[in-house]
Design an enzyme around this catalytic site. Structure first.
Site, PDB file in Angstrom:
ATOM      1  N   ASP A  27       0.877  -1.162   0.000  1.00  0.00           N
ATOM      2  CA  ASP A  27       0.000   0.000   0.000  1.00  0.00           C
ATOM      3  C   ASP A  27       0.915   1.211   0.000  1.00  0.00           C
ATOM      4  O   ASP A  27       1.621   1.471   0.984  1.00  0.00           O
ATOM      5  CB  ASP A  27      -0.883  -0.024   1.252  1.00  0.00           C
ATOM      6  CG  ASP A  27      -1.687   1.258   1.447  1.00  0.00           C
ATOM      7  OD1 ASP A  27      -1.582   2.185   0.620  1.00  0.00           O
ATOM      8  OD2 ASP A  27      -2.424   1.344   2.451  1.00  0.00           O
TER       9      ASP A  27
ATOM     10  N   TYR B 197      -7.912  14.945  -7.940  1.00  0.00           N
ATOM     11  CA  TYR B 197      -6.863  14.351  -8.774  1.00  0.00           C
ATOM     12  C   TYR B 197      -5.857  15.409  -9.234  1.00  0.00           C
ATOM     13  O   TYR B 197      -4.646  15.225  -9.122  1.00  0.00           O
ATOM     14  CB  TYR B 197      -7.516  13.674  -9.980  1.00  0.00           C
ATOM     15  CG  TYR B 197      -6.559  12.929 -10.880  1.00  0.00           C
ATOM     16  CD1 TYR B 197      -6.124  11.652 -10.558  1.00  0.00           C
ATOM     17  CD2 TYR B 197      -6.113  13.497 -12.078  1.00  0.00           C
ATOM     18  CE1 TYR B 197      -5.258  10.958 -11.394  1.00  0.00           C
ATOM     19  CE2 TYR B 197      -5.246  12.810 -12.913  1.00  0.00           C
ATOM     20  CZ  TYR B 197      -4.824  11.544 -12.566  1.00  0.00           C
ATOM     21  OH  TYR B 197      -3.969  10.862 -13.396  1.00  0.00           O
TER      22      TYR B 197
ATOM     23  N   LYS C 224      -1.883  15.667  -8.371  1.00  0.00           N
ATOM     24  CA  LYS C 224      -0.869  15.550  -9.423  1.00  0.00           C
ATOM     25  C   LYS C 224      -0.012  16.811  -9.539  1.00  0.00           C
ATOM     26  O   LYS C 224       1.171  16.731  -9.891  1.00  0.00           O
ATOM     27  CB  LYS C 224      -1.549  15.236 -10.755  1.00  0.00           C
ATOM     28  CG  LYS C 224      -2.089  13.812 -10.843  1.00  0.00           C
ATOM     29  CD  LYS C 224      -1.005  12.765 -10.672  1.00  0.00           C
ATOM     30  CE  LYS C 224      -1.476  11.371 -11.058  1.00  0.00           C
ATOM     31  NZ  LYS C 224      -0.407  10.367 -10.868  1.00  0.00           N
TER      32      LYS C 224
ATOM     33  N   ILE D 237      -3.793   8.278 -22.224  1.00  0.00           N
ATOM     34  CA  ILE D 237      -3.077   7.049 -22.533  1.00  0.00           C
ATOM     35  C   ILE D 237      -4.088   5.900 -22.485  1.00  0.00           C
ATOM     36  O   ILE D 237      -4.874   5.793 -21.539  1.00  0.00           O
ATOM     37  CB  ILE D 237      -1.938   6.781 -21.520  1.00  0.00           C
ATOM     38  CG1 ILE D 237      -1.005   8.000 -21.422  1.00  0.00           C
ATOM     39  CG2 ILE D 237      -1.157   5.532 -21.919  1.00  0.00           C
ATOM     40  CD1 ILE D 237      -0.321   8.410 -22.707  1.00  0.00           C
TER      41      ILE D 237
END
Length: 244
Positions: free
Chosen positions: A60, A153, A157, A186
């Site tokens: 983890d 997110y 990032k 991607i």
């Protein structure tokens, strides 16, 4: 002699997609590759594809205890650690006002906390052999631009990208390089909900999504001496999206 003979790499989230493509590239270049993930079944299958150069360990990435255990096992198995690729990640969309604090924290634990621990424990292990190393953090073009529904997110990032730069300044004198990779669209399991035939012609100048192997090539470059004067850099692989 292959480019990474004698080197040992650790790749989080290495059991599929971009992580496995990175592992395959590094293993093909001669490195011993340790891949980590949560699923032992997926890990065993992925490690088999790497042949004798592959080893799976359950981890983890948001757990410091797991980082201590994993790096100890890498030392026990191979005696050194030269390359760390912090790739483990998740992605989901949620309106900010509907997002729970737990959702926000989970995203940051996996991406940003996981990247911090990768740098910390990667550097600790690299200092033991004293001849530097390469740490590669998987950010995203969402670390430069964002979209509605991705506040958790994108903020994580962005933190990963700037963490790489700060760590590069701190660790550069020791020969430990830290760079970030910023993929765009991607084609992996994480992007199956995004129809390439609709999105790519409009949003991506090269008119297609990238593939995991192309990200693996960039990570291989960042891991080798071909990039030995590069640290604190953003490697953007987005088909030209940010250039718009």
């Amino acid at each position: 002699m292959s480019e990474l003979d004698g080197k040992v790499a650790l790749i989080t989230g290495g059991t599929r997609g971009i992580g496995l493509a990175c592992a395959s590239r590094l293993a093909a270049a001669g490195a011993k590759v340790v891949i980590t993930g949560r699923s032992e079944e997926a890990g065993a299958t992925a490690a088999e594809t790497l042949g004798s150069n592959g080893l799976f360990l359950k981890q983890d990435v948001g757990s410091e205890t797991d980082w201590v255990a994993v790096t100890a096992k890498v030392q026990e198995a191979f005696g050194r650690l030269d390359i760390v690729v912090a790739n483990a990640g998740i992605s989901n969309a949620s309106p900010m006002v509907d997002m729970s604090l737990e959702q926000f924290r989970t995203m940051h634990d996996i991406h940003l906390k996981g990247a911090f621990l990768a740098v910390k424990y990667g550097a600790i292990e690299m200092r033991k052999h004293g001849d530097g190393g390469s740490i590669i953090l998987m950010s995203s073009i969402m670390g430069k631009i964002s979209a509605a529904g991705y506040v958790h997110y994108s903020s994580a990032k962005t933190g990963v990208r700037l963490l790489a730069k700060s760590a590069a300044l701190e660790l550069g004198p020791e020969g430990i390089r830290v760079n970030s990779v910023l993929p765009g669209f991607i084609r992996t399991d994480m992007t199956v909900a995004f129809p390439e035939e609709q999105i790519a012609p409009i949003a991506v100048p090269v008119k297609r999504f990238g593939n995991a192997e192309e990200i693996g090539d960039a990570v291989l470059f960042a891991a080798t001496d071909r990039s030995k004067f590069m640290t604190g850099a953003d490697l953007v692989l987005d088909g030209g999206m940010i250039a718009r």
